[in-house]
Design a protein around this motif. Structure first.
Motif, short mmCIF file in Angstrom:
data_model
loop_
_atom_site.label_atom_id
_atom_site.label_comp_id
_atom_site.label_asym_id
_atom_site.label_seq_id
_atom_site.Cartn_x
_atom_site.Cartn_y
_atom_site.Cartn_z
N UNK A 215 0.84 -1.20 0.00
CA UNK A 215 0.00 0.00 0.00
C UNK A 215 0.87 1.25 0.00
N UNK A 216 1.93 1.25 0.82
CA UNK A 216 2.84 2.40 0.85
C UNK A 216 3.55 2.57 -0.48
N UNK A 217 3.87 1.44 -1.14
CA UNK A 217 4.50 1.48 -2.45
C UNK A 217 3.59 2.21 -3.44
N UNK A 218 2.33 1.82 -3.47
CA UNK A 218 1.38 2.45 -4.39
C UNK A 218 1.14 3.90 -4.01
N UNK A 219 1.03 4.16 -2.69
CA UNK A 219 0.77 5.53 -2.24
C UNK A 219 1.94 6.45 -2.61
N UNK A 220 3.17 5.95 -2.46
CA UNK A 220 4.33 6.76 -2.83
C UNK A 220 4.36 7.00 -4.33
N UNK A 221 3.84 6.03 -5.09
CA UNK A 221 3.74 6.23 -6.53
C UNK A 221 2.79 7.39 -6.85
N UNK A 222 1.71 7.48 -6.08
CA UNK A 222 0.78 8.60 -6.23
C UNK A 222 1.50 9.92 -5.97
N UNK A 223 2.31 9.94 -4.89
CA UNK A 223 3.06 11.15 -4.55
C UNK A 223 4.04 11.50 -5.66
N UNK A 224 4.71 10.48 -6.22
CA UNK A 224 5.64 10.70 -7.32
C UNK A 224 4.93 11.34 -8.51
N UNK A 225 3.73 10.84 -8.82
CA UNK A 225 2.97 11.37 -9.96
C UNK A 225 2.55 12.80 -9.69
N UNK A 226 2.05 13.05 -8.47
CA UNK A 226 1.63 14.41 -8.12
C UNK A 226 2.81 15.37 -8.18
N UNK A 227 3.98 14.92 -7.70
CA UNK A 227 5.18 15.76 -7.74
C UNK A 227 5.60 16.04 -9.18
N UNK A 228 5.50 14.99 -10.02
CA UNK A 228 5.86 15.17 -11.43
C UNK A 228 4.91 16.14 -12.12
N UNK A 229 3.62 16.03 -11.81
CA UNK A 229 2.64 16.94 -12.40
C UNK A 229 2.91 18.37 -11.96
N UNK A 230 3.20 18.53 -10.65
CA UNK A 230 3.48 19.87 -10.13
C UNK A 230 4.75 20.44 -10.78
N UNK A 231 5.79 19.61 -10.85
CA UNK A 231 7.05 20.08 -11.44
C UNK A 231 6.86 20.48 -12.90
N UNK A 232 6.07 19.68 -13.64
CA UNK A 232 5.85 20.02 -15.04
C UNK A 232 5.05 21.30 -15.20
N UNK A 233 4.26 21.66 -14.18
CA UNK A 233 3.45 22.87 -14.28
C UNK A 233 4.25 24.13 -13.97
N UNK A 234 5.42 23.98 -13.34
CA UNK A 234 6.19 25.17 -12.97
C UNK A 234 7.56 25.22 -13.64
N UNK A 235 7.88 24.21 -14.43
CA UNK A 235 9.20 24.20 -15.08
C UNK A 235 9.07 24.12 -16.60
N UNK A 236 10.12 24.52 -17.26
CA UNK A 236 10.21 24.45 -18.71
C UNK A 236 10.68 23.05 -19.10
#
Length: 380
Positions: A215-236
């Motif tokens: 469960x923690x593995x999958x949950x951390x994957x969610x965090x990774x995706x959210x972080x990637x989405x956030x990073x893509x929204x603020x970076x070139x």
């Protein structure tokens, strides 16, 4: 009476029912997260994991039914073991697919593993006639090859999946826990005739750790995706510098907070000519190289952004850093390490100046550097 109740809770049907029911709850939570990811991301890895988790729920549902009825048919025991193997295979396929594109070669390997699992299950019903005279021996031998096959799957997972995925630490813990649980199960069944209550209890408790880590593995994957989405929204995407919108917001934040900052505005010299003569691929490579130099030089003193095209900007947040000296270091490195040069201008914040005015002043200083010879630093 209290002692008998406690013993029953630990070792009796009530204890098994409680353990398996709680496992179903944990698996269901993991399933919901995986299903949500499948709907939003539409990645084949989540589909494999959803199928595996559904199979696990069915498997533990069977164990709950056995705990309630205190009986299970031979076919039921076979299906439970087959579901366990299929769930393990699909779960590991899903984890692999989360971090790797599924190529034709991978797809062939996946099919072979699933086919091998189905094929090995045939051995459950293939006990030689001369061994079937002893019912107890037959009951032990029937699942043996399927149980040993699970050890092989564990070994191959360590060898083939672990090195090719992210979160390898959690994955190694999951496999180690699963190995421990299966080893205890094999020891209890084949060495102690399934009559060691404490080993049986460990068989039921250890999977909790496995599914919690999953469960923690999958949950951390969610965090990774959210972080990637956030990073893509603020970076070139090309240079990995902050984009213009985010950069302007940070400048406004500092200026409005009356924090003394400086802005450095830069432009690559003769960039259009570079694109026309050497191609856009070379131009993109130079943008990335200049951006990397700027990030390295400002790592502890500020942040960088791509303002547009070949224009890059620096917000100097360290009050002890001289923007002129910083700009000169960047200019010098670009000239020395790349095939391009840059013109740079800087401006310091003053009382009453707005963020837009601060950036405009740095831009004007850069324009002066551009029109007075290029490859230089000019202050406003």
């Amino acid at each position: 009476m209290n002692n008998a109740t406690f013993t029953e809770l630990l070792f009796g049907p009530a204890g098994s029912l409680f353990m398996y029911s709680m496992l179903i709850v944990i698996i269901a939570m993991t399933l919901l997260v995986s299903l949500r990811l499948l709907i939003t991301r539409r990645k084949v890895g989540y589909f494999s994991m959803v199928i595996a988790l559904v199979i696990l729920i069915v498997q533990y549902g069977q164990l709950v039914a056995r705990a309630v009825t205190q009986s299970q048919s031979e076919t039921g025991m076979f299906l439970a073991l087959l579901l366990k193997l299929l769930a393990f295979v699909l779960l590991n396929i899903g984890i692999y697919q989360l971090y790797n594109a599924t190529r034709k070669r991978d797809l062939l390997v996946f099919v072979l593993f699933i086919a091998g699992t189905v094929a090995i299950s045939v051995t459950y019903w293939s006990i030689p006639v001369w061994l079937q005279e002893n019912m107890e021996q037959t009951a032990l031998l029937q699942p043996l090859f399927m149980e040993l096959y699970l050890f092989l799957l564990l070994f191959l997972s360590f060898l083939l999946v672990g090195p090719r995925i992210g979160q390898n630490g959690k994955y190694q813990i999951m496999l180690t826990v699963y190995f421990a649980a299966h080893t205890l199960h094999m020891a209890n069944v084949y060495l102690f005739d399934d009559k060691q209550p404490y080993l049986k209890l460990c068989e039921q408790i250890i999977p909790f750790l496995f599914h919690v880590v999953l469960f923690l593995f999958i949950f951390e994957r969610v965090i990774e995706i959210m972080q990637a989405i956030y990073n893509s929204s603020i970076t070139d995407g090309l240079t990995k510098l902050y984009n213009r919108k985010y950069f302007l917001g940070r400048v406004a934040q500092y200026v409005e907070g009356r924090v003394p900052v400086s802005v450095i505005f830069s432009d690559i010299d003769n960039f259009k000519k570079l694109n026309d003569t050497k191609g856009h691929q070379t131009g993109d490579a130079m943008l990335k190289q200049v951006a990397q130099i700027m990030m390295e030089e400002t790592a502890d003193t500020g942040l960088c952004g791509r303002y547009g095209g070949e224009e890059m900007v620096v917000l100097v947040t360290d009050p002890e850093t001289d923007p002129a000296e910083l700009a000169e270091r960047i200019r010098s490195r670009v000239e020395t390490e790349s095939i391009v040069t840059i013109s740079m201008g800087y401006s310091r914040s003053k009382k009453g100046i707005t963020a837009d005015e601060l950036i405009k002043q740095a831009d004007e200083a850069m324009y002066e550097a551009k029109t007075s010879g290029k490859n230089k630093v000019v202050g406003f």
